[in-house]
Every structure is written in C-alpha cells, then in structure tokens.
Design a protein around this motif. Structure first.
Motif, PDB file in Angstrom:
ATOM      1  N   UNK A  95       2.072  17.329   5.746  1.00 28.54           N
ATOM      2  CA  UNK A  95       2.068  16.043   5.187  1.00 28.54           C
ATOM      3  C   UNK A  95       2.792  14.871   5.999  1.00 28.54           C
ATOM      4  N   UNK A  96       3.790  15.018   6.825  1.00 26.19           N
ATOM      5  CA  UNK A  96       4.444  13.889   7.420  1.00 26.19           C
ATOM      6  C   UNK A  96       3.361  13.233   8.285  1.00 26.19           C
ATOM      7  N   UNK A  97       2.510  14.322   9.013  1.00 28.60           N
ATOM      8  CA  UNK A  97       1.514  13.639  10.058  1.00 28.60           C
ATOM      9  C   UNK A  97       0.314  13.036   9.410  1.00 28.60           C
ATOM     10  N   UNK A  98      -0.009  13.664   7.926  1.00 28.28           N
ATOM     11  CA  UNK A  98      -1.113  13.086   7.256  1.00 28.28           C
ATOM     12  C   UNK A  98      -0.768  11.688   6.654  1.00 28.28           C
ATOM     13  N   UNK A  99       0.678  11.524   6.041  1.00 30.63           N
ATOM     14  CA  UNK A  99       0.874  10.075   5.711  1.00 30.63           C
ATOM     15  C   UNK A  99       1.058   9.047   6.573  1.00 30.63           C
ATOM     16  N   UNK A 100       1.828   9.531   8.043  1.00 31.39           N
ATOM     17  CA  UNK A 100       1.830   8.509   8.848  1.00 31.39           C
ATOM     18  C   UNK A 100       0.209   8.151   9.591  1.00 31.39           C
ATOM     19  N   UNK A 101      -0.710   8.918   9.692  1.00 27.70           N
ATOM     20  CA  UNK A 101      -1.902   8.662   9.871  1.00 27.70           C
ATOM     21  C   UNK A 101      -2.593   7.983   8.969  1.00 27.70           C
ATOM     22  N   UNK A 102      -2.413   8.030   7.543  1.00 32.13           N
ATOM     23  CA  UNK A 102      -3.138   7.370   6.629  1.00 32.13           C
ATOM     24  C   UNK A 102      -2.456   5.856   6.413  1.00 32.13           C
ATOM     25  N   UNK A 103      -1.092   5.537   6.623  1.00 30.51           N
ATOM     26  CA  UNK A 103      -0.495   4.199   6.404  1.00 30.51           C
ATOM     27  C   UNK A 103      -1.229   3.566   7.554  1.00 30.51           C
ATOM     28  N   UNK A 104      -0.961   4.093   8.974  1.00 33.35           N
ATOM     29  CA  UNK A 104      -1.406   3.438   9.973  1.00 33.35           C
ATOM     30  C   UNK A 104      -2.951   3.015   9.906  1.00 33.35           C
ATOM     31  N   UNK A 111      -6.873  -1.262   9.010  1.00 30.89           N
ATOM     32  CA  UNK A 111      -7.685  -2.053   8.540  1.00 30.89           C
ATOM     33  C   UNK A 111      -7.789  -3.110   7.872  1.00 30.89           C
ATOM     34  N   UNK A 112      -6.628  -3.379   7.112  1.00 24.06           N
ATOM     35  CA  UNK A 112      -6.330  -4.560   6.442  1.00 24.06           C
ATOM     36  C   UNK A 112      -6.116  -5.564   7.538  1.00 24.06           C
ATOM     37  N   UNK A 113      -5.282  -5.515   8.422  1.00 23.75           N
ATOM     38  CA  UNK A 113      -5.069  -6.737   9.380  1.00 23.75           C
ATOM     39  C   UNK A 113      -5.934  -7.034  10.380  1.00 23.75           C
ATOM     40  N   UNK A 114      -7.053  -5.933  10.512  1.00 20.39           N
ATOM     41  CA  UNK A 114      -8.259  -6.129  11.558  1.00 20.39           C
ATOM     42  C   UNK A 114      -9.438  -6.589  10.853  1.00 20.39           C
ATOM     43  N   UNK A 115      -9.450  -5.965   9.790  1.00 16.57           N
ATOM     44  CA  UNK A 115     -10.907  -6.376   9.073  1.00 16.57           C
ATOM     45  C   UNK A 115     -10.780  -6.893   7.512  1.00 16.57           C
ATOM     46  N   UNK A 116      -9.578  -6.881   6.901  1.00 13.04           N
ATOM     47  CA  UNK A 116      -9.683  -7.105   5.504  1.00 13.04           C
ATOM     48  C   UNK A 116      -9.682  -5.941   4.674  1.00 13.04           C
ATOM     49  N   UNK A 117      -9.932  -4.822   5.164  1.00  9.28           N
ATOM     50  CA  UNK A 117     -10.177  -3.722   4.372  1.00  9.28           C
ATOM     51  C   UNK A 117      -8.920  -3.449   3.412  1.00  9.28           C
ATOM     52  N   UNK A 118      -8.944  -3.244   2.239  1.00 11.37           N
ATOM     53  CA  UNK A 118      -7.722  -2.967   1.393  1.00 11.37           C
ATOM     54  C   UNK A 118      -7.849  -1.592   0.566  1.00 11.37           C
ATOM     55  N   UNK A 119      -7.083  -0.572   1.049  1.00  8.69           N
ATOM     56  CA  UNK A 119      -7.022   0.629   0.534  1.00  8.69           C
ATOM     57  C   UNK A 119      -5.764   1.273   0.013  1.00  8.69           C
ATOM     58  N   UNK A 120      -5.681   2.012  -1.032  1.00  6.08           N
ATOM     59  CA  UNK A 120      -4.444   2.364  -1.858  1.00  6.08           C
ATOM     60  C   UNK A 120      -3.508   1.322  -2.123  1.00  6.08           C
ATOM     61  N   UNK A 121      -3.935  -0.087  -2.436  1.00  6.30           N
ATOM     62  CA  UNK A 121      -3.063  -1.242  -2.660  1.00  6.30           C
ATOM     63  C   UNK A 121      -2.696  -1.069  -4.135  1.00  6.30           C
ATOM     64  N   UNK A 122      -1.256  -1.312  -4.033  1.00  4.61           N
ATOM     65  CA  UNK A 122      -0.850  -1.414  -5.632  1.00  4.61           C
ATOM     66  C   UNK A 122      -0.775  -2.599  -6.172  1.00  4.61           C
ATOM     67  N   UNK A 182       0.807  -1.218   0.096  1.00  2.00           N
ATOM     68  CA  UNK A 182       0.046  -0.020   0.034  1.00  2.00           C
ATOM     69  C   UNK A 182       0.788   1.332  -0.052  1.00  2.00           C
ATOM     70  N   UNK A 183       0.584   2.241  -0.705  1.00  3.12           N
ATOM     71  CA  UNK A 183       1.090   3.686  -0.374  1.00  3.12           C
ATOM     72  C   UNK A 183      -0.014   4.528   0.087  1.00  3.12           C
TER      73      UNK A 183
END
Length: 526
Positions: A286-295, A300-311, A91-92
C-alpha cells in the motif's frame, strides 16, 4: 521545471517518478510548522502523508503552490477551504490502499469473532484456557456496511466469499450498484436492527460524525460486533465503552480514534475490545502504491494539466487535457467577456454546450468560464478558486448539454442572470483550436477575443462607423480589427474592435457621447 517538496516519509518510488517525469524534487521530512513556512514558497507542489499539516498559515506562505498531493485517503490534515481560496488543487489517492484497508477490516472481524488477541495473550502467559474462548462463525452472519464505496465494496466482496449476508447503508448507493455487488441496500435503522457485524467505511463529515451515537448504538442487535477502520469520530467512544461494559455490544475493534495518536483511552483494557494503531494502510504494497499514485497525479497536473482524484476541482485526465484545453481557453474568454460586461448584480450563470462540446467533460469547461468571469474580482483567480469565489457571492451555477443540431460544429454559450434580466455570449472553435466569439447579447458577430478591445452598442444608423473611426483616429488610437453585427436593419447594432492599447476613460466618455451610442465598454483579454 516544476519543483515539488516531499515533506513526509514516503516510498523512494515517489521521488524516482518525479525525477523521471522531469519534475525537480526535494525530500525534507520532519519539518516544524515554522520551518515549512520559510521554504514552502519555493515549491509548485507539496507531497504529504499524515504528518505534515497543510494549515491556512502554510498555504498562505506558499505563494507558488499549485497542488497538494496526499499519499492516502484522508485529508483531515489539509485545510481544503484555504487551499481552494488560494487556487491550490488538493488531491488524494483513494485507491492505492483500498485493498489493504479492506483486508484489515476483515482481519479485525476475524479477531473479534474468535477472540484472537485475548487467546494469544492467555496462551503465551502459560495458560491453556480452551473453554474460555468460545467464538462465533462468520458464515451465515449478517454484515452491515456503513458506506459502500471503494473500500466498502471490497469488504463486501470478501464477506460474500465467506458466505456472509451483506446489507449496506449508503445514501449514494443505487439499487443497480447494490445488485451488481450482490448486497442489499437498507436504511440505517434497518442495518442497526439486523446486522450481527458492522463495519464503517465512510469519510468523517458533519453528516457522518458520531453516526454510531449512543442513540444509534442502542438500536443495534444485542451482541453486535463493530469494526472501524475508516475515521475516528464516526463512533461515540464513550457510548461504545458503555455498550461493551453492559454486554449489549459483543465486541468492538478500532483502528482509528477521535484523538490520535491514542496514547490513552477509556476503551483500553475493556473486555472484548481490540485496537490497532491506525494500521489500515500499513502494508509494504500500500505504501508503495500510494507513493507512486501521488507522484504520477501531481506530475500529470504540473506538466500536462491533468487533474485526477482532486477534492476541490473537477477531474481532468491527462488524456482529456489536450482535447479540452482549446475548449477551456474558449470558455475562459467567454467568461471574461461577460464578466467585464456585467460587473455586478450577478445571481446565476448557465453554461450550455452543443455539438462536439456536448460530448466532453463539462466540469472543466464550467470551471474555466467561472475563472474568466471572476477574474475582475481577484488577481489570483483560477479554475480551482473561481467556483469558491462564485459561491461566496451566492451565484448559482447550472450546466446544460444539448444534443440538438447547431449551425456550428461545436458551441459554448454562457448566460448570466441579473436583476435586470439575462445576458449571453456564445463561441466556437475554428479549426478545432482557435476560440472565436460568434454571438453577443443575441446578435451574431464573429470576433477573436484578444488584447485591448472596445465594445459598443448603438443605433444602426448611417454614418456611425465613420464617426467612431474619426473619434478614435483623432485620439491617436490605432484600430486592429473591426467586427459588426445587428439584430435587424435600422435597429440595435454592436461593434467590437481591437485596438493597440487600453482606451483611456476620457476617450470612452467621448465615444459614449456620439449620437446613437447606448453602451460603451473597454475590454481587456489575456
């Protein structure tokens, strides 16, 4: 509890979000390649910025890894093919630093237009060279965007606010989208010939590498000013240097270079050249935003299976995941069934959805079909690497939605093509969540696909059911469920029954030897 490693310096907000969501997290930065290899097997997720290189060797050592999250846009430091083959989602965070990067491009455009770095250096050196620094206005100038995606569209919006005329080259830009943005869609040659300022906002791929080559730079309007805050390698740096020296190019500003960190470059010291050390995303916000977004994405993926911005896997939002999960379970079972029936010679797979299924995101359903289909070929297959394995085997994939009415509220059909023809299976959901097979090789049959099963194609003749029951009973095989279907009376029939354990090969051979039997196959489902 899932466990994540943050291996690059990142806003503390990322670790806070992981812990708040119930994900264990370690923050260990500055690891060497060998140090990372030693510990990466302990983690389900790896959160990185640009320093950590997720190489093939590191991914191979990451035996439990499920997701790599890049806090930022570029994933040059991740071996995506290796991750895909290992079944690891990559993901990115393409939106967290979009505004910051766009603003940096605008800032560099102003710097070029008014020669700000040179004027600053001259003034602070005690000179007062007012007549030396004659700039140009941005108003009414033509800005050419190479790439009109997320960042490019923000630059366009800001440039229109400066009363510039904006033209754009982007193979994926539609006429409707261009009209919405208020810009003109053009070919690359048109852009080169007309633009007075050019900014690049495209990823580095085989098709975009050196998109501003010596040949294309020669096509630009004399005096053009060029800005690159996207990726090093989009511009031929030697050709750019030659264009600046000759005066054909009026100015250039680079935030990115082919080799980084760029400690030396023939461009350094060239008149009308401005450089910054890859600062496009370097703002506090920006650094706060990308850190929040990646976490959030990784949790979401590890807990619910949600996949966002996957390449390397279809996106599946956390809201979609619960609704799609029963369909994905059905799709995987259908894929597994047909994958066990057709073991080789597969050339194509078609996934069709009808009824309620046609209203859903079909990509995860197709990925689940392929995961089931490819499982006989790999012990570690999943929704990420199944499409990769299918491509390796030159299997063509097609998806079809039907709005037609069907006998079922929802239906998923999987058809495979082989040199000998096509085979298909279809299934539905009972009570909206229980997968059921409803058709196999064109014959209606209702069955739950679970555990060990026996599949038989036979002639529809009296006495067959008694003979097969006796054969299994004498072998000590207990039958759990019994499902029958046929095309027409006295023609071809199918039998699908569940048993308490895998049927040994000698017993399969005995069943195959019964009168009227055409095909016998032992099946196994998770």
């Amino acid at each position: 509890m899932p466990k994540v490693l943050i291996s690059d310096q990142m806003s503390p907000k990322a670790a806070e979000i992981f812990r708040a969501r119930g994900v264990e997290v370690d923050e260990i930065t500055g690891l060497s390649k060998d140090e990372l290899i030693k510990i990466i097997g302990n983690y389900d997720g790896l959160a990185i910025r640009s320093s950590t290189k997720a190489t093939k060797e590191i991914i191979a050592a990451a035996t439990n890894l499920k997701v790599i999250g890049r806090a930022g846009i570029g994933v040059d430091n991740v071996d995506i093919p290796a991750a895909s083959a290992a079944g690891v989602v990559v993901m990115n965070t393409p939106f967290g630093n979009s505004i910051t990067t766009a603003e940096h491009a605008i800032a560099l455009m102003f710097a070029l237009a008014r020669q700000l770095p040179e004027a600053d250096a001259s003034t602070q050196a005690g000179k007062w060279e007012k007549n030396r620094f004659m700039g140009v206005e941005l108003t009414a100038k033509t800005l050419g965007l190479i790439g009109a995606g997320n960042i490019g569209s923000i630059v366009a919006d800001r440039a229109l606010g400066l009363r510039m005329k904006v033209i754009a080259y982007d193979p994926f830009l539609t006429a409707e989208r261009a009209a919405t943005l208020g810009i003109e869609k053009v070919t690359l040659d048109e852009l080169l010939a007309r633009a007075e300022f050019i900014t690049l906002h495209t990823p580095l791929t085989d098709s975009t590498r050196n998109i501003l080559s010596a040949e294309n730079l020669a096509k630009t309007k004399p005096g053009v000013r060029i800005i690159n805050c996207a990726r090093g390698g989009l511009i031929d740096e030697a050709a750019l240097k030659a264009g600046l020296d000759s005066g054909h190019i009026g100015g250039a500003a680079l935030d990115v270079f082919v080799t980084e960190p760029a400690k030396e470059s023939p461009l350094f010291g060239t008149p009308n050249f401005v450089s910054t050390p890859h600062l496009g995303a370097s703002t506090d916000e920006a650094q706060v935003n990308v850190a929040i977004q990646v976490a959030e994405q990784m949790a979401d993926f590890l807990l619910t299976g949600g996949v966002t911005n996957a390449l390397n896997v279809p996106s599946l939002s956390a809201d979609e995941a619960p609704r799609l999960r029963p369909y994905m379970a059905l799709a995987e079972k259908l894929g597994s069934l047909i994958g066990q029936l057709v073991t080789d010679g597969m050339t194509g797979v078609t996934v069709e959805v009808e009824g309620a299924a046609a209203e859903l995101n079909i990509k995860p359903i197709t990925a689940a079909v392929l995961a089931g289909l490819m499982r006989p070929h790999s012990d570690t297959v999943n929704m990420v690497n199944a499409p990769y394995l299918a491509r390796e085997r030159n299997i063509e994939i097609a998806e079809v939605r039907h709005e037609r009415e069907t006998d079922y509220h929802t239906l998923v059909r999987v058809t495979v093509r082989t040199p000998d023809g096509e085979r298909s299976v279809a299934g539905t959901l009972f009570a909206g969540r229980e997968p059921r097979l409803v058709e196999i090789v064109g014959i209606s049959i209702e069955a739950e696909l679970k555990g060990a099963m026996l599949f038989v194609v036979n002639e529809d003749k009296p006495g067959f059911i008694g003979r097969i029951g006796t054969t299994l009973g004498e072998a000590g095989v207990n039958i759990g469920t019994f499902h029958l279907g046929r095309r027409d009376a006295g023609s071809e029939a199918v039998l699908l029954l569940s048993v308490d354990g895998a049927i040994p090969d000698p017993l399969l051979a005995a069943v195959c030897g019964l009168p009227g039997v055409k095909t016998v196959k032992g099946l196994m489902f998770a």
